[in-house]
Structure formats: C-alpha cells, structure tokens
Scaffold this motif. Structure first.
Motif, PDB file in Angstrom:
ATOM      1  N   ASN B  40       0.789  -1.223   0.000  1.00  0.00           N
ATOM      2  CA  ASN B  40       0.000   0.000   0.000  1.00  0.00           C
ATOM      3  C   ASN B  40       0.829   1.285   0.000  1.00  0.00           C
ATOM      4  O   ASN B  40       0.501   2.235  -0.683  1.00  0.00           O
ATOM      5  N   ALA B  41       1.859   1.291   0.841  1.00  0.00           N
ATOM      6  CA  ALA B  41       2.547   2.565   1.065  1.00  0.00           C
ATOM      7  C   ALA B  41       4.012   2.400   1.469  1.00  0.00           C
ATOM      8  O   ALA B  41       4.452   1.314   1.858  1.00  0.00           O
ATOM      9  N   HIS B  42       4.729   3.519   1.386  1.00  0.00           N
ATOM     10  CA  HIS B  42       6.098   3.619   1.897  1.00  0.00           C
ATOM     11  C   HIS B  42       6.058   4.682   2.996  1.00  0.00           C
ATOM     12  O   HIS B  42       5.377   5.696   2.834  1.00  0.00           O
ATOM     13  N   GLU B  66      -3.145   5.504  -4.649  1.00  0.00           N
ATOM     14  CA  GLU B  66      -3.911   6.751  -4.652  1.00  0.00           C
ATOM     15  C   GLU B  66      -3.032   7.957  -4.974  1.00  0.00           C
ATOM     16  O   GLU B  66      -3.520   9.071  -5.163  1.00  0.00           O
ATOM     17  N   ASN B  67      -1.725   7.743  -4.967  1.00  0.00           N
ATOM     18  CA  ASN B  67      -0.779   8.778  -5.349  1.00  0.00           C
ATOM     19  C   ASN B  67      -0.861  10.038  -4.488  1.00  0.00           C
ATOM     20  O   ASN B  67      -1.034  11.144  -4.990  1.00  0.00           O
ATOM     21  N   ILE B 142      -8.665  14.019   0.256  1.00  0.00           N
ATOM     22  CA  ILE B 142      -7.726  13.062  -0.348  1.00  0.00           C
ATOM     23  C   ILE B 142      -7.964  11.637   0.132  1.00  0.00           C
ATOM     24  O   ILE B 142      -8.007  10.702  -0.662  1.00  0.00           O
ATOM     25  N   ALA B 143      -8.099  11.468   1.424  1.00  0.00           N
ATOM     26  CA  ALA B 143      -8.283  10.105   1.932  1.00  0.00           C
ATOM     27  C   ALA B 143      -8.925  10.121   3.315  1.00  0.00           C
ATOM     28  O   ALA B 143      -8.596  10.982   4.146  1.00  0.00           O
ATOM     29  N   GLU B 178     -11.505   2.848  -0.455  1.00  0.00           N
ATOM     30  CA  GLU B 178     -11.610   2.401  -1.857  1.00  0.00           C
ATOM     31  C   GLU B 178     -11.045   1.005  -2.071  1.00  0.00           C
ATOM     32  O   GLU B 178     -11.508   0.241  -2.893  1.00  0.00           O
ATOM     33  N   ARG B 179      -9.998   0.684  -1.337  1.00  0.00           N
ATOM     34  CA  ARG B 179      -9.339  -0.604  -1.571  1.00  0.00           C
ATOM     35  C   ARG B 179      -9.691  -1.635  -0.501  1.00  0.00           C
ATOM     36  O   ARG B 179      -8.889  -2.502  -0.199  1.00  0.00           O
ATOM     37  N   ASP B 180     -10.858  -1.527   0.039  1.00  0.00           N
ATOM     38  CA  ASP B 180     -11.309  -2.390   1.136  1.00  0.00           C
ATOM     39  C   ASP B 180     -10.862  -3.845   0.937  1.00  0.00           C
ATOM     40  O   ASP B 180     -11.354  -4.536   0.056  1.00  0.00           O
ATOM     41  N   ASN B 181      -9.931  -4.273   1.739  1.00  0.00           N
ATOM     42  CA  ASN B 181      -9.485  -5.656   1.612  1.00  0.00           C
ATOM     43  C   ASN B 181      -8.725  -6.135   2.846  1.00  0.00           C
ATOM     44  O   ASN B 181      -8.329  -5.344   3.695  1.00  0.00           O
TER      45      ASN B 181
END
Lengths: 129, 215
Positions: B40-42, B66-67, B142-143, B178-181
């Motif tokens: 997902n992220a750094h 999502e950038n 944004i989120a 958005e990426r519900d998992n």
C-alpha cells in the motif's frame, strides 16, 4: 509466494544453525575459572571488573535483545560505568562501575526504568542468582 | 462485517496471548529511524524520546495507488508497560498532524490538512510475539480510511544477547476505503544489535520490507 516462503525457511534454518554453533562457543567460554562475566563485544563487556565494582540487577520484562539495547545506551553514557552485561536468559543486568565509584539503588532503579524495565533485586558483588 | 470480524479476531488473539519490537518510544535521549514499505505505502518515521514515556518525530508516507503523500509531526505515548519475569506488554497511543498532498505532479494541487490517530498493543516473550495496531486517517478530500493489522510470531531458536535473532511472523492487514481488503503476509524478522529488518510477501503479491535502526 512459494519461492519466498521456501527462501525464508532456508534463511531461518541457516541462522538457527549459526546461532546454535555460537551457543556452543559461549558454553565453552563460561566454563573458565568461574569468572563473573567473560569479555565479549566492547559495548556488552564487563572486562575484568573487580567484585566490589560489580552490581547485579535482577529485572523483569527483559525478553528482547533489540529493546534491551537501551540498557547499554542508558548506562554506558555515564562516566561512572565501566561496562555492562545483559543476560536475557536469567533476566540479569550486570553493571561494572569504575574503580572506587558506585551507583546508589535509587539511581540504578531509575536507569533501569528509563531503559524500559522493572527492578526486582539489586545485589552488589560477584555472586548472583 | 469484515471490519467487525477482523477486530473481534484481534481482540480474542490479544486476550489469549497477552509486544512491538519496533517500540515507538525509546530511552531518554534515544533516536529511532523506521522505514517501512508494503503493497500500500512507503513510510519514514524518525523520532526522538525526551523521556521513556513519549517520543516525538517527523513522519512522511507515500500511498502508491492513490498517489498522495503525508508530511507531519507524530507523537507516540506509552500509556502502560507491563513487565513480567518472562514477558513484556505495551500499550501505546499515537497521533499525527500534518499536510497531505494529492495528485502529485499537478501544479495546482493544494496541500490539505491531514491527521491520524493510532492504538497499538503488543506482548512478547523470548519465544512468542503478538501485536495489534489500528489507525484512523483523515486527509480532507484526499483520503479517509481505517487500517488495522495484527501479528503473531514465533522465534525458531532463542538467541543470546548480541546474537542474530530470527522471528517467523504472520501479519494480517485490513484496510477500509476504496481498496477495502484483507491481506495476509508471512514475513521473517531479523535483528542484531541496533538493527532490525523484516522481509515478507503478501498473498496479494505485495513485498514487505521494513528497516528500523536505533541510536
């Protein structure tokens, strides 16, 4: 995924065998003349501390090597400390003070607490639990 | 539903196995650098502990899909530590405040207020490890999402102080939005002296690589 898990297992096996071999060396070193603590790495070293300059502290919560590094960081920045040795297995921290210097119990307790642990007992001299 | 089941499982897990090695609070005067990467992220978190109760530092994150990125201050507070003869348990609260930048590369994208709040629990012996952590993110337009993760681990051998230590762990991540998992990541953790490295790969194919250094 399968390849990664296999690689992880092989790496683990390698390090486990390596650690086992190191333990063998440690056991061998412990059998010499009942020394208080054998010299090892410079930062985890009691050197040839005399009994009167040795403090053994029984602590609780001492389960993780990475976290226990704080003990070295906290104690070794003091000018009255010559060395420190951590024994994860027995839950002991041995502190060597510089000749003629000492650290009182209240200060030791604070230093151990600052490092993230609790003091159960403080014993001065070579003999401990 | 997913969220409820996952949270319940974590609570049960913590109940049966009453720590995070990465310790967000260090010794007085201690610095820590944490660099983490997953699917997902750094993220990069550098913190300083004025006392053994709290640390404060800088945090940045980059969310790949999502950038967007976060830059801000993070406070970590040790609420309770329980030291037993052969185990240690910790309860931390963490919070962050800063700005989020979305649509990277778009000249008129304005930074927005962003914040997060976090609860972290961990327990470990020399052989077993378990932890649970959750985080609520808010970054205006944004989120906005909730993330939680749980870990269990076992040390295949017990190393002495100064040895190379190895842990086999399983991490379960749940993220809403958005990426519900839910993803599962087997990983291996190595640490020696002041260096800790974690490497793993998730069931979704994401690589996990974490590095922590304490000063």
């Amino acid at each position: 995924m399968k390849i990664s898990i296999t690689a992880i297992l092989f790496m683990t096996l390698f390090f486990a065998l390596q650690s086992h071999a190191q333990h063998g060396e440690h056991e061998h070193n412990h059998n010499h003349e009942g020394q208080v603590a054998e010299p090892s790495a410079a930062s985890n070293d009691m050197g040839n501390a005399a009994c009167e300059d040795t403090i053994n502290i029984k602590v609780s919560g001492l389960v993780c090597d990475f976290c226990a590094r704080s003990l070295e960081k906290v104690f070794l920045k003091r000018s009255d400390v010559a060395g420190i040795k951590v024994d994860l297995g027995k839950g002991f921290v041995a502190v060597a003070t510089k000749p003629g210097l000492t650290i009182d119990d209240a200060t030791l307790t604070k230093l151990i607490t600052d490092s993230g642990y609790n003091v159960n007992a403080i014993q001065r001299g070579c003999e401990h639990g | 539903m997913k969220l409820t089941v996952f949270t319940l499982c974590c609570v049960i897990l913590m109940g049966y196995a009453p720590q995070s090695l990465s310790r967000p609070v260090s010794y007085p005067g201690g610095w820590t650098v944490m660099q983490k990467n997953d699917k997902n992220a750094h993220s990069l978190h550098v913190h300083y502990s004025p006392t053994a109760k709290y640390s404060i530092g800088y945090r940045t994150e980059y969310w790949r899909e999502e950038n967007w990125q976060f830059h801000g201050a993070q406070l970590n507070y040790l609420v309770k530590r329980h030291n037993a003869p052969a185990s240690q348990a910790n309860f931390y609260l963490k919070g962050g405040l800063g700005t989020a930048h979305g649509d990277l590369g778009v000249p008129d994208s304005e930074p927005q207020l962003a914040a997060f709040a976090d609860i972290a629990l961990d327990w470990e012996t020399r052989r077993y490890f378990t932890s649970y952590e959750n985080r609520v993110y808010y970054a205006e337009d944004i989120a906005k999402f909730f993330r939680q993760k749980a870990r269990v681990g076992i040390a295949p051998y017990i190393g002495d102080y100064g040895d190379l230590h190895t842990w086999l762990m399983l991490q379960v991540d749940h993220i809403t939005g958005e990426r519900d998992n839910i993803s599962v990541t087997p990983l291996v953790r190595f640490f020696k002296n002041e260096y800790l490295v974690e490497v793993g790969i998730s069931d979704k194919g994401g690589i996990l690589f974490n590095l922590i250094i304490r000063f």
